[in-house]
Design a protein around this motif. Structure first.
Motif, PDB file in Angstrom:
ATOM      1  N   MET D   1      64.649  30.602  24.980  1.00  0.00           N
ATOM      2  CA  MET D   1      63.438  29.862  25.364  1.00  0.00           C
ATOM      3  C   MET D   1      62.835  30.470  26.615  1.00  0.00           C
ATOM      4  SD  MET D   1      62.998  25.884  26.461  1.00  0.00           S
ATOM      5  CE  MET D   1      63.310  26.337  28.158  1.00  0.00           C
ATOM      6  N   SER D   2      61.553  30.655  26.579  1.00  0.00           N
ATOM      7  CA  SER D   2      60.882  31.229  27.729  1.00  0.00           C
ATOM      8  C   SER D   2      60.542  30.135  28.734  1.00  0.00           C
ATOM      9  CB  SER D   2      59.604  31.923  27.269  1.00  0.00           C
ATOM     10  OG  SER D   2      58.787  32.187  28.368  1.00  0.00           O
ATOM     11  N   THR D   3      60.759  30.410  30.010  1.00  0.00           N
ATOM     12  CA  THR D   3      60.408  29.469  31.071  1.00  0.00           C
ATOM     13  C   THR D   3      59.738  30.254  32.189  1.00  0.00           C
ATOM     14  OG1 THR D   3      62.415  29.817  32.331  1.00  0.00           O
ATOM     15  CG2 THR D   3      62.506  28.139  30.604  1.00  0.00           C
ATOM     16  N   GLU D   4      59.053  29.521  33.066  1.00  0.00           N
ATOM     17  CA  GLU D   4      58.370  30.184  34.196  1.00  0.00           C
ATOM     18  C   GLU D   4      59.350  31.002  35.016  1.00  0.00           C
ATOM     19  OE1 GLU D   4      57.511  26.084  35.793  1.00  0.00           O
ATOM     20  OE2 GLU D   4      55.766  27.202  36.487  1.00  0.00           O
ATOM     21  N   LEU D   5      60.482  30.372  35.378  1.00  0.00           N
ATOM     22  CA  LEU D   5      61.437  31.046  36.243  1.00  0.00           C
ATOM     23  C   LEU D   5      62.150  32.165  35.498  1.00  0.00           C
ATOM     24  CD1 LEU D   5      62.847  28.018  38.218  1.00  0.00           C
ATOM     25  CD2 LEU D   5      61.584  29.942  39.179  1.00  0.00           C
ATOM     26  N   GLY D   6      62.431  31.917  34.234  1.00  0.00           N
ATOM     27  CA  GLY D   6      63.076  32.954  33.435  1.00  0.00           C
ATOM     28  C   GLY D   6      62.182  34.180  33.285  1.00  0.00           C
ATOM     29  N   ASP D   7      60.887  33.937  33.110  1.00  0.00           N
ATOM     30  CA  ASP D   7      59.952  35.062  32.972  1.00  0.00           C
ATOM     31  C   ASP D   7      59.868  35.862  34.273  1.00  0.00           C
ATOM     32  OD1 ASP D   7      59.428  34.227  30.411  1.00  0.00           O
ATOM     33  OD2 ASP D   7      57.484  33.317  30.874  1.00  0.00           O
ATOM     34  N   LEU D   8      59.831  35.155  35.400  1.00  0.00           N
ATOM     35  CA  LEU D   8      59.760  35.854  36.686  1.00  0.00           C
ATOM     36  C   LEU D   8      61.045  36.638  36.932  1.00  0.00           C
ATOM     37  CD1 LEU D   8      58.352  36.494  39.377  1.00  0.00           C
ATOM     38  CD2 LEU D   8      59.248  34.331  40.281  1.00  0.00           C
ATOM     39  N   ALA D   9      62.188  36.016  36.609  1.00  0.00           N
ATOM     40  CA  ALA D   9      63.471  36.716  36.790  1.00  0.00           C
ATOM     41  C   ALA D   9      63.515  37.984  35.935  1.00  0.00           C
ATOM     42  CB  ALA D   9      64.635  35.788  36.426  1.00  0.00           C
ATOM     43  N   ALA D  10      63.028  37.884  34.701  1.00  0.00           N
ATOM     44  CA  ALA D  10      63.039  39.052  33.810  1.00  0.00           C
ATOM     45  C   ALA D  10      62.133  40.153  34.359  1.00  0.00           C
ATOM     46  CB  ALA D  10      62.587  38.641  32.406  1.00  0.00           C
ATOM     47  N   ARG D  11      60.990  39.750  34.904  1.00  0.00           N
ATOM     48  CA  ARG D  11      60.060  40.766  35.443  1.00  0.00           C
ATOM     49  C   ARG D  11      60.664  41.431  36.691  1.00  0.00           C
ATOM     50  NH1 ARG D  11      53.919  40.118  37.878  1.00  0.00           N
ATOM     51  NH2 ARG D  11      53.629  42.378  38.079  1.00  0.00           N
ATOM     52  N   MET D  12      61.293  40.654  37.565  1.00  0.00           N
ATOM     53  CA  MET D  12      61.948  41.209  38.768  1.00  0.00           C
ATOM     54  C   MET D  12      63.075  42.172  38.363  1.00  0.00           C
ATOM     55  SD  MET D  12      60.661  39.580  41.671  1.00  0.00           S
ATOM     56  CE  MET D  12      61.962  40.041  42.803  1.00  0.00           C
ATOM     57  N   ARG D  13      63.832  41.775  37.343  1.00  0.00           N
ATOM     58  CA  ARG D  13      64.953  42.591  36.886  1.00  0.00           C
ATOM     59  C   ARG D  13      64.447  43.933  36.348  1.00  0.00           C
ATOM     60  NH1 ARG D  13      66.889  39.844  32.213  1.00  0.00           N
ATOM     61  NH2 ARG D  13      66.919  38.041  33.611  1.00  0.00           N
ATOM     62  N   LEU D  76      67.903  36.690  43.432  1.00  0.00           N
ATOM     63  CA  LEU D  76      69.263  36.377  43.887  1.00  0.00           C
ATOM     64  C   LEU D  76      69.970  35.468  42.878  1.00  0.00           C
ATOM     65  CD1 LEU D  76      71.574  36.235  45.966  1.00  0.00           C
ATOM     66  CD2 LEU D  76      70.244  34.518  47.216  1.00  0.00           C
ATOM     67  N   ALA D  77      69.273  34.447  42.418  1.00  0.00           N
ATOM     68  CA  ALA D  77      69.868  33.525  41.446  1.00  0.00           C
ATOM     69  C   ALA D  77      70.188  34.252  40.139  1.00  0.00           C
ATOM     70  CB  ALA D  77      68.919  32.353  41.197  1.00  0.00           C
ATOM     71  N   ASP D  78      69.308  35.165  39.739  1.00  0.00           N
ATOM     72  CA  ASP D  78      69.519  35.920  38.504  1.00  0.00           C
ATOM     73  C   ASP D  78      70.770  36.786  38.622  1.00  0.00           C
ATOM     74  OD1 ASP D  78      68.700  36.780  35.873  1.00  0.00           O
ATOM     75  OD2 ASP D  78      67.967  38.638  36.753  1.00  0.00           O
ATOM     76  N   VAL D  79      70.910  37.477  39.756  1.00  0.00           N
ATOM     77  CA  VAL D  79      72.067  38.348  39.961  1.00  0.00           C
ATOM     78  C   VAL D  79      73.366  37.524  40.002  1.00  0.00           C
ATOM     79  CG1 VAL D  79      73.150  39.873  41.666  1.00  0.00           C
ATOM     80  CG2 VAL D  79      70.772  40.241  41.022  1.00  0.00           C
ATOM     81  N   LEU D  80      73.287  36.339  40.577  1.00  0.00           N
ATOM     82  CA  LEU D  80      74.475  35.470  40.666  1.00  0.00           C
ATOM     83  C   LEU D  80      74.711  34.666  39.389  1.00  0.00           C
ATOM     84  CD1 LEU D  80      74.083  34.001  44.280  1.00  0.00           C
ATOM     85  CD2 LEU D  80      75.962  35.474  43.495  1.00  0.00           C
ATOM     86  N   GLY D  81      73.711  34.630  38.490  1.00  0.00           N
ATOM     87  CA  GLY D  81      73.850  33.795  37.297  1.00  0.00           C
ATOM     88  C   GLY D  81      73.772  32.301  37.589  1.00  0.00           C
ATOM     89  N   VAL D  82      72.923  31.938  38.547  1.00  0.00           N
ATOM     90  CA  VAL D  82      72.762  30.526  38.924  1.00  0.00           C
ATOM     91  C   VAL D  82      71.438  29.995  38.380  1.00  0.00           C
ATOM     92  CG1 VAL D  82      72.395  28.966  40.895  1.00  0.00           C
ATOM     93  CG2 VAL D  82      74.180  30.713  41.010  1.00  0.00           C
ATOM     94  N   ASP D  83      71.462  28.796  37.843  1.00  0.00           N
ATOM     95  CA  ASP D  83      70.261  28.129  37.341  1.00  0.00           C
ATOM     96  C   ASP D  83      69.646  27.325  38.489  1.00  0.00           C
ATOM     97  OD1 ASP D  83      68.489  26.196  36.303  1.00  0.00           O
ATOM     98  OD2 ASP D  83      69.587  26.039  34.414  1.00  0.00           O
TER      99      ASP D  83
END
Lengths: 117, 117, 117, 117
Positions: D1-13, D76-83
């Motif tokens: 599922m796409s979410t605002e934060l998930g999309d931003l995390a994917a773009r940063m990654r 940071l949350a993406d790298v740590l795997g934190v929601d």
């Protein structure tokens, strides 16, 4: 020559060496420790109204946090070989040149940077 | 008695008074200014590998930022009437009690807080 | 339209309003609260070696601190009327222009600022 | 599922990976980068009086800094795997339990910590 800051730096150094903590006290790590302590300090003031003073408990915590900030700052400067007093006076020399009394009296606005050299 | 920190505090105070900046230099605002400068300092180290030193430009910026941090710290303590050296030595007294040499040698783990009193 | 960040902002707002805390939640105070929480977060990583992971206790504290940071960030943006997602994507647009892939691949050095306009 | 934060995390990654910056984006380094950006944000508010708003230039800088803070927080949350959303709502659950509306209405004092469990 013995000085207040030199004495504190020497005591911090001996404290770290006795515990073999030199390995942790890199400039990077000490800058982080300083940031952590300053975060605690700022938090003491966060909800304070301009006309309001710290209560006695908060003031005691602030004194302790100022002690922590001073300790890490002096330790960081010692590890880097920086003279904090010289650095602070050099910045104040620049601020005196940048913020002339007549233009900036009573104003919180930021001055343009000084020309290089 | 004249001291390094006392002299710097007096110079910062005169600088602020000449510009009528006492109105801005509340403890709350000075704590924020300190946090801002520490943020700039931390940023200089953020991508540095453990085996890597600051290059010459970064080192010059770090010295300037350490000067700013020292200036705001001394000014904040002056406005609050706190003796930074006494505060730092008192915290070090506590750390020496909390982190006994034998238990914490070579360890970065945090000690439990001291019992009150 | 309901969004994750919009929902969290609405919940934070209701929480503050139920307690009449709007008077404390000025942008200035919320920026300080954010800085305090980020200070706690940084402190969790300060002695960590590059090859070392957070232990389970530290990780739980980091998750809680990330929750606090997110809450204050969303609340601050709500009070200021700023769209965080738009702001983050706009900065990323700039970073993509500033840090072209070929020049900055594997390099941590800072790019010059973009020309205005 | 796409979410605002998930999309931003994917773009940063993707941005970091294209530049081989994963080596710099350790949790420790990203926490420092976040602290640096929050320091810049706090500095924008440091001399502001309670009745005073940001001027247009300062507001534009604040929006840009909120974008930077959001970007590093999400990375940071993406790298740590934190929601982040789950973490923020969990902390708000706790705050609702700790700060009951009747006792803390209009008060900025800190509640005692919740009992464990």
């Amino acid at each position: 020559m013995s000085t207040e800051l030199g004495d504190l730096a020497a005591r911090m150094r001996a404290f770290a060496e006795a515990r073999d903590w030199g390995q942790f006290h890199t400039p990077k790590n000490l800058a982080m420790a300083l940031a952590g302590e300053v975060g605690e300090l700022v938090a003491e003031f966060q909800w304070l109204r301009p006309d309001e003073d710290l209560d006695a408990d908060a003031r005691a915590r602030v004194v302790a946090e100022l002690g922590d900030v001073t300790g890490y700052l002096v330790r960081l400067a010692d590890v880097l070989g920086v003279d904090l007093m010289a650095a602070a006076h050099a910045k104040l020399d620049q601020s005196e040149a940048r913020y002339d009394v007549r233009t900036y009296r009573g104003s919180a606005r930021k001055a343009p940077p000084l020309p290089p050299g």
